[in-house]
Structures are given as structure tokens and as C-alpha cells.
Write a protein that holds these residues in place. Structure first.
Motif, short mmCIF file in Angstrom:
data_model
loop_
_atom_site.label_atom_id
_atom_site.label_comp_id
_atom_site.label_asym_id
_atom_site.label_seq_id
_atom_site.Cartn_x
_atom_site.Cartn_y
_atom_site.Cartn_z
N SER A 146 75.33 85.39 -35.83
CA SER A 146 75.65 86.30 -36.93
C SER A 146 76.93 87.11 -36.65
N ASP A 147 77.48 86.98 -35.45
CA ASP A 147 78.69 87.71 -35.08
C ASP A 147 79.92 86.89 -35.46
N PRO A 148 80.71 87.29 -36.45
CA PRO A 148 81.87 86.50 -36.87
C PRO A 148 82.90 86.32 -35.76
N GLU A 149 82.93 87.23 -34.80
CA GLU A 149 83.88 87.12 -33.70
C GLU A 149 83.54 85.96 -32.76
N GLN A 150 82.33 85.42 -32.86
CA GLN A 150 81.92 84.32 -31.99
C GLN A 150 82.08 82.95 -32.64
N GLU A 151 82.49 82.91 -33.89
CA GLU A 151 82.51 81.63 -34.61
C GLU A 151 83.35 80.58 -33.90
N LEU A 152 84.55 80.94 -33.49
CA LEU A 152 85.42 79.98 -32.81
C LEU A 152 84.80 79.50 -31.51
N MET A 153 84.27 80.43 -30.70
CA MET A 153 83.70 80.04 -29.42
C MET A 153 82.47 79.16 -29.60
N ILE A 154 81.67 79.44 -30.62
CA ILE A 154 80.49 78.61 -30.88
C ILE A 154 80.92 77.18 -31.21
N ASN A 155 81.94 77.04 -32.05
CA ASN A 155 82.42 75.70 -32.40
C ASN A 155 82.95 74.97 -31.17
N ILE A 156 83.64 75.69 -30.31
CA ILE A 156 84.17 75.08 -29.08
C ILE A 156 83.01 74.63 -28.19
N ARG A 157 81.99 75.47 -28.05
CA ARG A 157 80.85 75.13 -27.20
C ARG A 157 80.11 73.90 -27.73
N LEU A 158 79.97 73.80 -29.03
CA LEU A 158 79.31 72.62 -29.61
C LEU A 158 80.12 71.37 -29.33
N ALA A 159 81.45 71.47 -29.46
CA ALA A 159 82.30 70.31 -29.22
C ALA A 159 82.28 69.90 -27.75
N VAL A 160 82.31 70.87 -26.86
CA VAL A 160 82.28 70.57 -25.42
C VAL A 160 80.96 69.90 -25.05
N ALA A 161 79.85 70.40 -25.59
CA ALA A 161 78.54 69.82 -25.29
C ALA A 161 78.47 68.38 -25.77
N GLN A 162 79.01 68.12 -26.96
CA GLN A 162 78.99 66.75 -27.49
C GLN A 162 79.84 65.83 -26.62
N GLU A 163 80.99 66.30 -26.18
CA GLU A 163 81.86 65.48 -25.34
C GLU A 163 81.19 65.18 -24.00
N GLU A 164 80.48 66.15 -23.45
CA GLU A 164 79.79 65.93 -22.19
C GLU A 164 78.68 64.89 -22.35
N ARG A 165 77.94 64.95 -23.47
CA ARG A 165 76.92 63.94 -23.71
C ARG A 165 77.54 62.55 -23.83
N ARG A 166 78.71 62.48 -24.48
CA ARG A 166 79.39 61.19 -24.61
C ARG A 166 79.79 60.63 -23.26
N LYS A 167 80.30 61.49 -22.39
CA LYS A 167 80.71 61.04 -21.07
C LYS A 167 79.52 60.59 -20.23
N ILE A 168 78.42 61.32 -20.33
CA ILE A 168 77.22 60.93 -19.59
C ILE A 168 76.72 59.57 -20.07
N ALA A 169 76.70 59.37 -21.39
CA ALA A 169 76.26 58.08 -21.94
C ALA A 169 77.17 56.95 -21.48
N ARG A 170 78.49 57.21 -21.47
CA ARG A 170 79.43 56.18 -21.03
C ARG A 170 79.22 55.83 -19.57
N ARG A 171 79.06 56.85 -18.72
CA ARG A 171 78.85 56.59 -17.30
C ARG A 171 77.55 55.83 -17.07
N THR A 172 76.52 56.15 -17.85
CA THR A 172 75.25 55.44 -17.72
C THR A 172 75.42 53.97 -18.09
N ARG A 173 76.09 53.71 -19.21
CA ARG A 173 76.32 52.32 -19.63
C ARG A 173 77.13 51.56 -18.60
N GLU A 174 78.16 52.20 -18.07
CA GLU A 174 78.99 51.53 -17.07
C GLU A 174 78.20 51.23 -15.80
#
Length: 246
Positions: A146-174
Motif C-alpha cells: 500500500s506504500d506508493p514509494e515501494q512500487e518500483l522496488m516491488i516490481n524489481i523484486r518480482l522481476a529478480v525472483a522470476q529471473e532466479e527461477r528461470r536460471k535454476i530451471a535452466r541449470r536443472t535441465r542442463e
């Protein structure tokens, strides 16, 4: 007190603290105190559920300490074991949102934002629902949607978490591919004949979904494994992933 188990919410008595810091993460950024919170704790696999650092109990403890320190009431805790990419199958989170829409609590409480979402789009849609229905997401690390000052950081955290999941999945497949190339036999012993596996892979190359492949096997009266009545899309998906066809 009772610990949360998957599929069951754990009700806790009303708890008030004196305000201040959480479990070593610094002061809460939420302007309000005395919030009624529904805790949501999630792991991806049953093996992770008992992990001392990130398991269900570890997340529950973190929420409990944070609520006590910041004067919030932890109304209930909803645990979930789910690794699905489909948000509609995150039944624990759906239950939390239902409680919030019913007005039984003010916010969803999580230890980490990535526990509550499966990607940037899913996270954005969840937070949009929170705005529409008048609830919010708060976290032990100071997160407050609910804090508008956190909107940018929240979006960054979501993107970083998704990228980390992608890397983990890639390493597992490899890693799995490398093990197969060396002749390693992975997973449980195969109970599905090679001819059936080849048919699955052929149907997949023709563009059929796992559900349509399962239906085709049923129409062809191909016996499903383990004496089941019908082929399930989940079984087809497991085989194709094991074969590197997904």
C-alpha cells in the motif's frame, strides 16, 4: 502452538506486541499497527517443507516474531506446498485471498514476496486484486504494497525472483541432460513402454498439448501406467519433461 500443515489453516490467539523491529530485518515500514493478518507460507516441494531456514515452520516462526514485535494480530496461517506455474492452482493463496475479500483480515503477511507469487505478471495481478478489493501484502522485511514509494522496488523484486527461477530451471535441465549423456538413469524405473513414449513425443512435435496427448492415448486404448483408468495430462507432462520434449 500448532504448526501449519499443508491444506489446513492454523488459527492463533490474538497477539499484541510493543511495536518496533521484526526478526532482525529492521523496523516495519507499515504506517499502521494492529493489523489483522493472514499469514501465507509456501514451499515448492514436500522435501523443502521441513527445511530449517526456508521451510514452512521457518516462515511461520518469522511471521510470528514479526507480528509480535510490530503489534499485529496473526489471525491464521495458510501453508502450501506448490510449484505450479498456474496461479489458479495455488489453492492456499486462493484461500488467503478469499479470507481477505470476506473482511476477516486486513492484509496477507509473507516472509518473502517471492513466496506469494510465481512471476512478474502473477505478482502484478495479485497486487492489482489487492487494490481493487481493499487489502494489501506486507512482509517481515518491510514490504507494504500500500506504500506508493515501494512500487518500483516491488516490481524489481518480482522481476529478480522470476529471473532466479528461470536460471535454476535452466541449470536443472542442463544438469539432467549432462547426466543422461553419460548414461545415468534418472527418476523412477520406467513403467511406460518405449513405443508409448515415442508416440507421446511424436504427438508433441505435432503441436498437441499434454491434455490432448492423454486423450489420444485413451482413444487408442493404450493402457495407462500403474493400472489407472485413464491417462492424465500430468503423467504425460512428466514423461515428456523427463525425455526433454518440453
Amino acid at each position: 502452538m500448532d504448526r501449519p500443515t499443508p491444506g489446513r489453516a492454523t488459527r492463533k490467539p490474538r497477539q499484541r506486541g510493543s511495536g518496533g523491529t521484526g526478526h532482525g530485518n529492521g523496523p516495519s515500514s507499515t504506517a499502521s499497527t494492529g493489523l489483522r493478518l493472514v499469514g501465507y507460507v509456501r514451499v515448492s516441494t514436500a522435501a523443502q517443507a521441513t527445511d530449517r531456514s526456508h521451510g514452512l515452520n521457518a516462515q511461520w516462526d518469522a511471521l510470528d516474531r514479526w507480528c509480535r514485535a510490530n503489534g499485529h494480530e496473526l489471525v491464521t496461517v495458510v501453508p502450501e506446498v506448490a510449484s505450479t506455474r498456474d496461479p489458479e492452482r495455488m489453492y492456499g493463496r486462493l484461500a488467503v485471498e478469499a479470507l481477505l475479500r470476506a473482511g476477516l483480515a486486513d492484509a496477507m503477511a509473507v516472509r518473502d514476496l517471492d513466496r506469494a507469487s510465481r512471476g512478474t505478471l502473477d505478482g502484478a495481478e495479485m497486487l492489482s486484486r489487492a487494490v481493487r478489493h481493499g487489502w494489501r501484502v506486507v512482509g517481515t522485511d518491510g514490504l507494504d504494497s500500500s506504500d506508493p514509494e515501494q512500487e518500483l522496488m516491488i516490481n524489481i523484486r518480482l522481476a529478480v525472483a522470476q529471473e532466479e527461477r528461470r536460471k535454476i530451471a535452466r541449470r536443472t535441465r542442463e544438469g539432467l541432460a549432462a547426466a543422461r549423456s553419460k548414461g545415468a538413469v534418472l527418476g523412477r524405473p520406467r513403467t511406460i513402454p518405449d513405443a508409448v513414449v515415442r508416440r507421446m513425443k511424436k504427438l508433441r512435435t505435432e503441436g498437441l498439448s499434454c491434455a490432448r496427448i492423454a486423450a489420444a492415448l485413451d482413444r487408442g486404448k493404450t493402457p495407462p501406467p500403474s493400472g489407472g483408468a485413464n491417462w492424465s495430462p500430468a503423467t504425460v507432462r512428466t514423461v515428456l519433461r523427463r525425455e526433454g520434449a518440453l
